[in-house]
Design an enzyme around this catalytic site. Structure first.
Site, short mmCIF file in Angstrom:
data_model
loop_
_atom_site.label_atom_id
_atom_site.label_comp_id
_atom_site.label_asym_id
_atom_site.label_seq_id
_atom_site.Cartn_x
_atom_site.Cartn_y
_atom_site.Cartn_z
N LYS A 117 -3.78 -2.75 0.93
CA LYS A 117 -3.59 -1.43 0.30
C LYS A 117 -4.55 -1.20 -0.87
CE LYS A 117 1.37 -1.54 1.19
NZ LYS A 117 2.70 -1.16 0.70
N ASP A 154 3.98 5.37 0.03
CA ASP A 154 4.98 4.42 -0.48
C ASP A 154 5.73 4.96 -1.70
OD1 ASP A 154 4.53 2.27 1.24
OD2 ASP A 154 2.91 1.48 0.01
#
Ligand code: ATR
Length: 278
Positions: free
Chosen positions: A47, A103
């Site tokens: 990420k 997220d």
């Protein structure tokens, strides 16, 4: 959850998992571009590493410095960029990678929906100040909680997150250490509870869930960590992190498909897959 949703939406797409070494991430992403994938999810540690490999960063990825969802876009010649789903017949001449972060919003959505609470005005204790703890604390602050207490084994990291939260959200009272006042919500963002035999993520000599009403654990496997078991026994309403996994995935699917995600079906698919069919 994605393949169940794709079937439901009547999309002839497949969601597949690939194990990619971080050193090969750039090549893997270039492969996705060459093969004209529709979208990609990235997990730890990709990420953060993926950020410079994106052609475009959505505000969500810029804000959190991490990309968990990539949407591929194409264009013909110098035409407008469009989502890859619009090129089923004729392949585009050019493809770009657009990075998003789904997220951060998923934390807030799961905490408020799964615990049935409104975040604005709450007093919250966050346990853990790693990557997950930082995002949870900052999102809670952006959601208008009244006060935020941050506890972490490495106190300097809790202090760093506290400083950032206080700077970015000056309306929130930010403290480092255990509260003496009653909390509305306690959230575990440490990794304690992932392994059987892990200790509780708080110091029971200094604090107890009896001093809170709601408890959230970002861990979803096991379904009930020692922290959630203890919090439930001490009277808290509890939820685990399954909703975070669900909502980040649902948002990613909405970005790729341009359609609302079948949330209930995706939740059921996750529950079946993670906790067994029963
Ligand atoms: P993530 O991205 O999942 O947050 P991380 O950044 O490694 O992963 O953070 C893990 C969190 O669990 C941190 O808050 C860590 O505390 P430290 O910052 O002091 O490392 C916490 N943690 C992990 N193992 C722990 C343990 N044995 N006792 C207390 N806290 C622990």
């Amino acid at each position: 959850m994605h393949n169940a949703a794709l079937r439901q939406l009547g999309l002839d797409w497949r969601y597949l998992a690939f194990d990619v070494h971080p050193d090969k991430l750039r090549e893997a992403l270039e492969g996705c571009r060459a093969m004209k994938f529709l979208g990609i999810n990235l997990t730890v540690p990709h990420k953060l590493i993926a950020m410079p490999f994106m052609d475009v960063l959505d505000a969500s990825a810029r804000e959190w410095g991490a990309v968990n969802t990539v949407a591929l876009e194409g264009r013909m010649g110098e035409g407008d960029w469009k989502p890859m789903r619009e090129f089923e017949q004729t392949p585009p001449t050019d493809v770009r990678l657009c990075g998003y972060n789904t997220d951060a919003d998923a934390v807030i959505r799961s905490v408020s929906e799964d615990l049935g609470c409104v975040l604005r005005g709450l007093k919250v204790l966050v346990l853990g100040a790693g990557g997950a703890g930082r995002v949870a604390a900052l999102k809670l602050a952006s959601g208008g909680v009244a006060s935020l207490y941050l506890v972490n084994r490495t106190v300097s990291k809790a202090q760093e997150v506290a400083d950032e939260a206080a700077r970015r959200f000056p309306g929130v009272q930010v403290h480092v250490g255990y509260p003496s006042e009653r909390m509305d919500l306690v959230l575990n963002a440490t990794s304690l509870g992932l392994r059987s035999g892990d200790p509780l993520p708080y110091d029971a000599a200094q604090w107890s869930p009896r001093q809170a009403s709601l408890a959230y654990d970002m861990i979803y496997r096991p379904a009930e960590t020692p922290f959630l078991r203890q919090a439930k026994a001490e009277g808290c309403r509890v939820a685990n992190g399954l909703g975070m996994l669900l909502y980040q995935g649902a948002k990613a699917l909405e970005i790729w498909s341009g359609r609302p995600a079948p949330i209930d079906l995706m939740r059921q698919a996750l529950v079946n897959h993670i906790y067994g069919e029963s």
